[in-house]
Each structure stands twice: as structure tokens, then as C-alpha cells.
Design a protein around this motif. Structure first.
Motif, PDB file in Angstrom:
ATOM      1  N   ILE A 181       0.803  -1.221   0.000  1.00  0.00           N
ATOM      2  CA  ILE A 181       0.000   0.000   0.000  1.00  0.00           C
ATOM      3  C   ILE A 181       0.843   1.282   0.000  1.00  0.00           C
ATOM      4  O   ILE A 181       0.572   2.215  -0.758  1.00  0.00           O
ATOM      5  CB  ILE A 181      -1.045  -0.029   1.157  1.00  0.00           C
ATOM      6  CG1 ILE A 181      -2.001   1.162   1.065  1.00  0.00           C
ATOM      7  CG2 ILE A 181      -0.401  -0.108   2.528  1.00  0.00           C
ATOM      8  CD1 ILE A 181      -3.243   1.017   1.924  1.00  0.00           C
ATOM      9  N   ILE A 182       1.869   1.313   0.804  1.00  0.00           N
ATOM     10  CA  ILE A 182       2.651   2.549   0.895  1.00  0.00           C
ATOM     11  C   ILE A 182       3.494   2.760  -0.361  1.00  0.00           C
ATOM     12  O   ILE A 182       3.511   3.834  -0.947  1.00  0.00           O
ATOM     13  CB  ILE A 182       3.487   2.570   2.188  1.00  0.00           C
ATOM     14  CG1 ILE A 182       2.513   2.691   3.371  1.00  0.00           C
ATOM     15  CG2 ILE A 182       4.484   3.725   2.192  1.00  0.00           C
ATOM     16  CD1 ILE A 182       3.125   2.625   4.728  1.00  0.00           C
ATOM     17  N   TYR A 186       1.199   3.654  -3.437  1.00  0.00           N
ATOM     18  CA  TYR A 186       0.665   5.018  -3.453  1.00  0.00           C
ATOM     19  C   TYR A 186       1.732   6.094  -3.471  1.00  0.00           C
ATOM     20  O   TYR A 186       1.534   7.164  -4.029  1.00  0.00           O
ATOM     21  CB  TYR A 186      -0.264   5.235  -2.249  1.00  0.00           C
ATOM     22  CG  TYR A 186      -1.715   4.949  -2.578  1.00  0.00           C
ATOM     23  CD1 TYR A 186      -2.558   5.955  -3.039  1.00  0.00           C
ATOM     24  CD2 TYR A 186      -2.225   3.664  -2.464  1.00  0.00           C
ATOM     25  CE1 TYR A 186      -3.878   5.696  -3.366  1.00  0.00           C
ATOM     26  CE2 TYR A 186      -3.552   3.392  -2.778  1.00  0.00           C
ATOM     27  CZ  TYR A 186      -4.367   4.422  -3.224  1.00  0.00           C
ATOM     28  OH  TYR A 186      -5.663   4.162  -3.552  1.00  0.00           O
ATOM     29  N   LYS A 187       2.842   5.835  -2.809  1.00  0.00           N
ATOM     30  CA  LYS A 187       3.793   6.926  -2.640  1.00  0.00           C
ATOM     31  C   LYS A 187       4.906   6.925  -3.687  1.00  0.00           C
ATOM     32  O   LYS A 187       5.470   7.964  -3.976  1.00  0.00           O
ATOM     33  CB  LYS A 187       4.400   6.908  -1.231  1.00  0.00           C
ATOM     34  CG  LYS A 187       3.345   7.180  -0.169  1.00  0.00           C
ATOM     35  CD  LYS A 187       3.947   7.400   1.194  1.00  0.00           C
ATOM     36  CE  LYS A 187       4.393   8.824   1.409  1.00  0.00           C
ATOM     37  NZ  LYS A 187       3.283   9.727   1.726  1.00  0.00           N
ATOM     38  N   TYR A 188       5.244   5.734  -4.184  1.00  0.00           N
ATOM     39  CA  TYR A 188       6.441   5.716  -5.051  1.00  0.00           C
ATOM     40  C   TYR A 188       6.220   5.185  -6.463  1.00  0.00           C
ATOM     41  O   TYR A 188       7.053   5.389  -7.325  1.00  0.00           O
ATOM     42  CB  TYR A 188       7.557   4.906  -4.360  1.00  0.00           C
ATOM     43  CG  TYR A 188       7.821   5.384  -2.952  1.00  0.00           C
ATOM     44  CD1 TYR A 188       8.371   6.653  -2.733  1.00  0.00           C
ATOM     45  CD2 TYR A 188       7.496   4.596  -1.854  1.00  0.00           C
ATOM     46  CE1 TYR A 188       8.578   7.111  -1.445  1.00  0.00           C
ATOM     47  CE2 TYR A 188       7.713   5.046  -0.564  1.00  0.00           C
ATOM     48  CZ  TYR A 188       8.248   6.311  -0.361  1.00  0.00           C
ATOM     49  OH  TYR A 188       8.456   6.771   0.892  1.00  0.00           O
ATOM     50  N   ASN A 218       3.684  11.397   7.790  1.00  0.00           N
ATOM     51  CA  ASN A 218       3.631  11.643   6.349  1.00  0.00           C
ATOM     52  C   ASN A 218       4.396  10.610   5.523  1.00  0.00           C
ATOM     53  O   ASN A 218       4.210  10.513   4.326  1.00  0.00           O
ATOM     54  CB  ASN A 218       4.116  13.061   6.037  1.00  0.00           C
ATOM     55  CG  ASN A 218       3.048  14.079   6.426  1.00  0.00           C
ATOM     56  OD1 ASN A 218       1.853  13.822   6.238  1.00  0.00           O
ATOM     57  ND2 ASN A 218       3.451  15.194   7.004  1.00  0.00           N
ATOM     58  N   GLU A 219       5.257   9.835   6.198  1.00  0.00           N
ATOM     59  CA  GLU A 219       5.926   8.732   5.512  1.00  0.00           C
ATOM     60  C   GLU A 219       4.917   7.639   5.150  1.00  0.00           C
ATOM     61  O   GLU A 219       5.126   6.856   4.249  1.00  0.00           O
ATOM     62  CB  GLU A 219       6.988   8.107   6.433  1.00  0.00           C
ATOM     63  CG  GLU A 219       8.125   9.034   6.777  1.00  0.00           C
ATOM     64  CD  GLU A 219       9.119   9.091   5.640  1.00  0.00           C
ATOM     65  OE1 GLU A 219       9.714   8.046   5.333  1.00  0.00           O
ATOM     66  OE2 GLU A 219       9.281  10.194   5.063  1.00  0.00           O
ATOM     67  N   ARG A 220       3.831   7.584   5.954  1.00  0.00           N
ATOM     68  CA  ARG A 220       2.842   6.518   5.767  1.00  0.00           C
ATOM     69  C   ARG A 220       1.539   7.012   5.130  1.00  0.00           C
ATOM     70  O   ARG A 220       0.807   6.216   4.549  1.00  0.00           O
ATOM     71  CB  ARG A 220       2.522   5.845   7.104  1.00  0.00           C
ATOM     72  CG  ARG A 220       3.736   5.189   7.772  1.00  0.00           C
ATOM     73  CD  ARG A 220       3.317   4.310   8.929  1.00  0.00           C
ATOM     74  NE  ARG A 220       2.580   3.138   8.487  1.00  0.00           N
ATOM     75  CZ  ARG A 220       3.131   2.018   8.054  1.00  0.00           C
ATOM     76  NH1 ARG A 220       4.448   1.906   8.000  1.00  0.00           N
ATOM     77  NH2 ARG A 220       2.381   1.003   7.664  1.00  0.00           N
ATOM     78  N   CYS A 221       1.250   8.284   5.280  1.00  0.00           N
ATOM     79  CA  CYS A 221      -0.041   8.787   4.782  1.00  0.00           C
ATOM     80  C   CYS A 221      -0.075   8.729   3.259  1.00  0.00           C
ATOM     81  O   CYS A 221       0.808   9.261   2.587  1.00  0.00           O
ATOM     82  CB  CYS A 221      -0.275  10.220   5.247  1.00  0.00           C
ATOM     83  SG  CYS A 221      -1.811  10.908   4.580  1.00  0.00           S
ATOM     84  N   ILE A 222      -1.108   8.077   2.704  1.00  0.00           N
ATOM     85  CA  ILE A 222      -1.217   7.976   1.244  1.00  0.00           C
ATOM     86  C   ILE A 222      -2.284   8.942   0.707  1.00  0.00           C
ATOM     87  O   ILE A 222      -2.692   8.849  -0.438  1.00  0.00           O
ATOM     88  CB  ILE A 222      -1.538   6.526   0.810  1.00  0.00           C
ATOM     89  CG1 ILE A 222      -2.822   6.024   1.476  1.00  0.00           C
ATOM     90  CG2 ILE A 222      -0.366   5.597   1.119  1.00  0.00           C
ATOM     91  CD1 ILE A 222      -3.364   4.730   0.888  1.00  0.00           C
TER      92      ILE A 222
END
Lengths: 147, 505
Positions: free
Chosen positions: A32-33, A36-38, B15-19
Motif C-alpha cells: 500500500i505505501i 501510493y507513494k512511489y 507523512n511517511e505513511r499517509c497515502i
């Protein structure tokens, strides 16, 4: 008869976690992380929560018996397979959005970053028995069953 | 007026985890989490009530709620919360409102009572191998039983009063439709039916759709008489006259008009949007004799087929009052201790009025026994039961069964944020907002309630077995199975228990 995903509008809480888990399930990393983030392009969900006031429900491809999208698809990317699923062969999709226009449910979504359509495959491509949206719904507002 | 009230909680977003999925934004009815114009998410600490909904639903566990530690100059008397309450009142001129039970650090007597177990001289029982009886009957028991034996068959000659049959000595306490959502009411009714126990309507009337659970429903007749009609009394296993409530002894109730929508209005038989005010006393009950009249009116109305319970708050004179209630003709006395919950009460009353249920149970049981009328009524204890251990200790002190409500709410998702009175319960429990109440799926909630009580029943069986007892009846009022630690002589006298280590006689 095939199993389809049905929404129980009376207990859908509009949290949109189905969208999140759908996107993660169809992402590259399936984390999930990271997803979404990378990940680029960004993962796209195949399900949309429709919402007005207190009414909400998750909508995804209905896998119609006589799908208009298959009839309309100019490249043959959309097809109905032997199990009854309407599947989308991405390699053939040219992003003409005809399916988007003809679908009476508004189920196919445009993935603008890749110029292709994305749609629910009942998690066939990810090897799940129960689609991610159904399994992860926190309020059991989605069911996967024959009707 | 410039408010001096500082936020109680602080939201930390990793914020490292918040998507940025915005689940928190959608889940918070208090509108703590917001999306800014540039699409980023931010949180307004001062609106947070620490219900933990966003924390629980965040798919990446990016959120934590912390206490906002303001520096208040060290003072044991004028603490941060004392100052906050004063500011609130100075700014509004109003009574401080709150929800749930008394949170103050008064002694919890359950935690000073220890249970016995068998060793060597009397065998313990393994409930997985041998039968263990948790079934309990509530209602008036006869002085003696006469039987007629003829031709090898036995017939009961004594007419026994109507009884409630409980498969576990735990019932769901009164919570009204209005205070809690329809889905919460349905979940309680379904779980009570599956468990072979009872739920209680509170003063909210009984929604027509719940009539099918009548055999496992206790209907309440309270001072406002909301929702009371012939069918209501018929669609019940027992009737309960509510005199008082542990969270707010001596005062009435107030369901704000905003919570009175179509369904609540029909069920309570009051106009949509009107405040439902329950008077502090029943205006037709000013004495034990008056109470007796209402008890017998209800028995008459239901043709003596249902037990009648009288619920009172545990107050200083609880033992004498209970004696009066027993003599007035009640079949069951429900005693609600000062830790009992509520949908709304003035904070000052919740936190300062009433007595602990532990002491009340012991006082009432002793008094009724001394007067030789203990058999006439069953005692149901309520108010803050947290675990199976509390339940079994209550029974050893003299209760027949207990009512649980806060524990049931917690099982359904409640995080005891005490904001029930706002109607914005993020867990879909204490709200009538259709968008919020659908968050409580009755299928899931009923399952969670069933699991909780089934687990407690299992633990009670284990503890009973450990004491060498195979039926809950045998433990009732058996205070020799309790020993006290850290209590004064006077407290032990009221509780009727010996200090740990004291010999049997």
C-alpha cells in the motif's frame, strides 16, 4: 451463472477503502505505501464509490451478459471470456474511450497517465479468489456471490 | 468572546505513511480532517474527541491521537481538566454535559476482591469435560414448593410466578432507540436472541421491526411513558419500571429534538423534532404504595404472565428502598451503580451522585436476606461491568444476573469518547444521522456482541469449575468465595467479605 460483486447500499459507509485496496491489488508492488507513494504510473482503482448525501455504494464492472463495451470496442481489447467475465486486454487498448461512452454504469475508468482504460477483472489477474474490494470492505458492504 | 479552551488532543500524521486516501476526512463527523486547496490533508486538533475512528480506519496506520500536553503550572487541585471545565462554563453559562459512565478514579471494588479456587481437599471441575450450568431464572420464587406424587408422576402444586430464563447470567442493559441508532438496537436484539438472554428497550419504545425479538426483549416503562402502548407491553418477555439510572440518579432524561426523526417519533409517539423530556420522578409515584399500583397495573395489563422489574440507581439508602420494592410486588430489582453509562447527563451529577454497585449489591442482598424476603425478588446488578470476573464477583456478592451496556457498546466499536450527547457518534452507535448510523452493520455488531458474551460465559464456566462449583446458582451470594485485599474493615463489613488470608471461620 457467475459470481459477481454486489453492493449493500444500506451498510456502505462511503469510506472508499475498496478503491484503495483495489488500486493496491492491481499495483506493481501490491504494497500500500509503495504503491501510493512511489509507483509511477500511479495505481488506479477499478471501483468507484458513488455517493449522494447518505446514500453510497461501490460500483465496478457488472460483467454484463451482453456487454455493450465488447460490442463497441474498436480494437477487440474488451472481450467476454468463457467464465463470463468481461476482460480488458490492455495491450490492445488504444485509449479511444468508446467503452467509457457506451457503458451504462460508467464502470470503465480512464487511466490518463497511461492512456488506457482500466476496469474490474474480479481480481483474476492477481490470483485472488475473493476480489480485494469485497474482502477488505470494513463494513461487509460488498458481497461476491451468484444471484 | 475569545475562548480560552485549549485542545485536548493532538493528531499526529506520519507523512511517511499517509497515502492521502482521505478515509480520515470522510470518517470524521466532527470534521477534524480536511483537504486543503492544494489537495493536501490537514487536521484541526481542537475538534478531535479521541474516538479513534480515523486511527482505526486509516489503511496505513499513519495516524495517532495524543494527549495535548499544555503546561499547567503544577497543581493537584486546579488541574488542566478542572480549568477547562471552568472556562467552558464561563464562556457558555451552561450545565456541563457528558456521556457514558463516571470516569473518576473512585475505588473499583471488583479489583479489591479475589476469587477462590479448589486445591487438594475439594476437586475442581473441568467445564470442557463435565456439565456446567449457567442457566439462571429471574423472577419471584415461592416460599416453598408443594408437589403431588401420583402414579409415578410428579406434579407441581405451587403456582410459580413468571420467570425469565437466561442461558447466561448477562443481559443487555437499557439503551433507548433515540439514544442509540436503530442498527444498534437491532444488533442487541439479535445477539440477545442468539445467546438466550435479553435486551432492554430503555425508554425509547420498541420499533415495529423489532417485534420479532419480543421473546428476548424487556420493555421499559419510564417517567416519560414514551412509546408505551398495549402492543408494546405484549411484545416483551418482561416489563421494567425505570425509577432511576446509575449515571444520573435523581434526575430525568432529555433526548434533544434533533435526534427525534420520523422513526424515533413514531416509536416514541411524540412529534418529529420535539424534545423528549423524561421527568425526574414518575409523577404518579411518590411512595412505595404508588409504585405497587404501577407494578400491579402492568401485571394486570399483561395478565400476570410477565415478570415486572423495577430499576433504581444505587443510592445511599438502596437497601431499604429495595426492601420496599420487593414488598411492593416487583419480581426483579435492577440496581444501577454509579459507573453506569448514559447517552447524556450533567457531568457534575454523573461524577458525584450515587454509590458503587459492588457495595449496593451486598447491602441489598444482606438486607433482603435478613428480612427473609430474598426469594421474592431477583437482583440484577448494572453499571460498569468490564469483564467476566466482575460478573462472577457480582454473583458471589448476591446478584442473580447482571446487565451490561458499556461493554456491549465497546464490543460494537465504541471507544468511550463520551460524546454520545452530540449525536455525531462516528461509530454509528449513539446517533440518528443516517449517514453515521449505517456505519454500524447489524450483522457485524450482532456477531461481535455474541462473541463477547459467549467468551465471558466460557470464562465464567472456567472460574466456577476452578471453585469446584458446577452451577452458577451455587455461587449466588456465596461470599465465602470472595476475599478482600486493600479494603477497610467497614468496607469489608458492607461487602460481607473477609480479608484475604483469613480463615474460613
Amino acid at each position: 451463472m457467475m459470481k459477481r460483486v454486489y453492493a449493500k447500499e444500506e451498510v456502505c459507509i462511503g469510506c472508499r477503502l475498496c478503491e484503495v485496496y483495489c488500486a493496491v491489488e492491481h499495483s506493481l508492488s501490491r504494497d500500500i505505501i509503495r504503491a501510493y507513494k512511489y509507483e509511477q504510473p500511479k495505481p488506479e482503482p477499478r471501483v468507484t464509490v458513488e455517493e449522494k448525501e447518505h446514500i453510497s455504494f461501490a460500483l465496478q464492472c457488472r460483467h454484463c451478459d451482453e456487454p455493450l463495451c465488447v460490442e463497441a470496442c474498436i480494437t477487440g481489447a474488451m472481450m467476454k471470456d468463457e467464465s463470463g467475465r468481461v476482460i480488458h486486454r490492455e495491450e490492445k487498448c488504444i485509449g479511444c474511450w468508446t467503452c467509457v461512452l457506451v457503458c451504462p454504469y460508467g464502470a470503465p475508468r480512464r487511466d490518463l497517465s497511461r492512456g488506457k482504460v482500466v476496469k474490474c477483472d474480479l481480481c483474476q489477474s492477481t490470483g485472488r479468489e475473493i476480489p480485494a474490494c469485497v474482502e477488505m470492505c470494513p463494513n461487509r458492504a460488498l458481497v461476491f456471490e451468484e444471484r | 468572546m475569545k475562548s480560552y479552551i485549549l485542545p485536548e488532543f493532538k493528531i499526529k500524521r506520519d507523512n511517511e505513511r499517509c497515502i492521502e486516501c482521505q478515509v480520515c476526512v470522510r470518517q470524521c463527523a466532527f470534521e477534524v480532517h480536511k483537504v486543503s486547496q492544494d489537495g493536501s490533508i490537514y487536521s484541526e486538533n481542537d475538534k478531535c474527541v479521541a474516538c479513534e475512528r480515523c486511527v482505526t480506519f486509516c489503511p496505513t496506520k499513519a495516524l495517532t491521537i495524543e494527549e495535548y500536553e499544555h503546561y499547567i503550572k503544577d497543581n493537584a487541585n486546579w488541574t488542566a481538566s478542572v480549568q477547562r471545565n471552568i472556562w467552558k462554563q464561563a464562556e457558555t453559562g451552561g450545565v456541563l454535559l457528558t456521556g457514558m459512565g463516571n470516569p473518576k478514579p473512585y475505588p473499583i471494588y471488583w479489583d479489591h476482591l479475589l476469587l477462590n479456587a479448589s486445591q487438594v481437599t475439594n476437586p475442581s471441575i473441568d467445564p470442557l469435560r463435565e456439565p456446567m450450568e449457567l442457566r439462571t431464572y429471574l423472577g419471584s420464587k415461592p416460599e416453598s414448593l408443594e408437589v403431588e406424587i401420583s402414579g409415578g408422576s410428579v406434579r407441581l402444586k405451587t403456582k410459580v410466578s413468571p420467570q425469565l430464563k437466561l442461558e447466561v447470567p448477562i443481559m443487555f442493559s437499557a439503551m433507548s432507540f433515540g439514544a442509540i441508532s436503530y442498527n444498534a438496537c437491532e444488533a442487541l436484539a439479535r445477539a440477545a436472541t442468539e445467546l438466550g438472554t435479553y435486551c432492554n428497550t430503555g425508554e425509547g419504545g420498541l420499533h415495529e421491526k423489532l417485534y420479532k425479538y419480543a421473546d428476548h426483549t424487556i420493555v421499559q416503562v419510564a417517567s416519560g411513558r414514551f412509546g408505551v402502548h398495549k402492543k408494546y407491553l405484549e411484545k416483551a418477555a418482561a416489563l421494567e419500571i425505570k425509577i432511576g439510572q446509575g449515571a444520573k440518579p435523581g434526575i430525568g432524561g432529555h433526548l434533544p429534538g434533533e435526534k427525534v426523526g420520523e422513526e424515533v417519533s413514531r416509536t416514541r409517539m411524540i412529534p418529529v423534532g420535539s424534545d423528549a423530556l423524561s421527568p425526574a420522578p414518575h409523577h404518579d409515584i411518590y411512595s412505595i404504595e404508588d409504585l405497587s399500583q404501577l407494578i400491579y397495573s402492568l401485571k394486570e395489563a399483561t395478565e400476570y404472565t410477565k415478570p415486572v422489574s423495577v430499576k433504581i440507581a444505587a443510592v445511599h439508602n438502596v437497601a431499604a428502598i429495595s426492601s420496599g420494592i420487593a414488598r411492593a410486588g416487583a419480581d426483579i430489582i435492577a440496581i444501577d451503580g454509579f459507573r453506569g453509562g448514559t447517552g447524556a447527563a450533567p457531568t457534575v451529577i454523573r461524577d458525584n451522585v450515587g454509590i458503587p454497585v459492588e457495595l449496593a449489591i451486598a447491602a441489598v442482598d444482606s438486607r433482603l436476606r435478613e428480612e427473609g424476603i430474598r426469594n421474592r425478588v431477583s437482583i440484577v446488578a448494572a453499571g460498569g461491568f468490564r469483564s467476566s470476573a466482575d460478573v462472577i464477583k457480582a454473583i458471589a456478592l448476591g446478584a442473580d444476573a447482571v446487565y451490561i451496556a458499556t461493554a456491549a457498546l465497546v464490543a460494537m466499536g465504541c471507544h468511550v469518547c463520551q460524546k454520545c450527547y452530540t449525536g455525531k457518534c462516528n461509530w454509528g452507535i449513539a446517533t440518528q444521522d443516517p449517514k453515521l448510523s449505517k456505519r454500524l452493520n447489524p450483522d457485524i455488531a450482532a456477531e461481535r456482541l455474541y462473541n463477547l458474551v459467549a467468551a465471558w460465559a466460557h470464562e465464567i464456566s472456567e472460574m466456577l469449575g476452578g471453585m469446584g462449583i458446577n452451577a452458577i446458582e451455587s455461587l449466588k451470594g456465596n461470599r465465602l468465595h470472595l476475599r478482600a485485599v486493600g479494603l477497610t474493615k467497614e468496607e469489608m463489613d458492607v461487602l460481607g467479605v473477609k480479608v484475604a488470608g483469613a480463615p474460613l471461620s
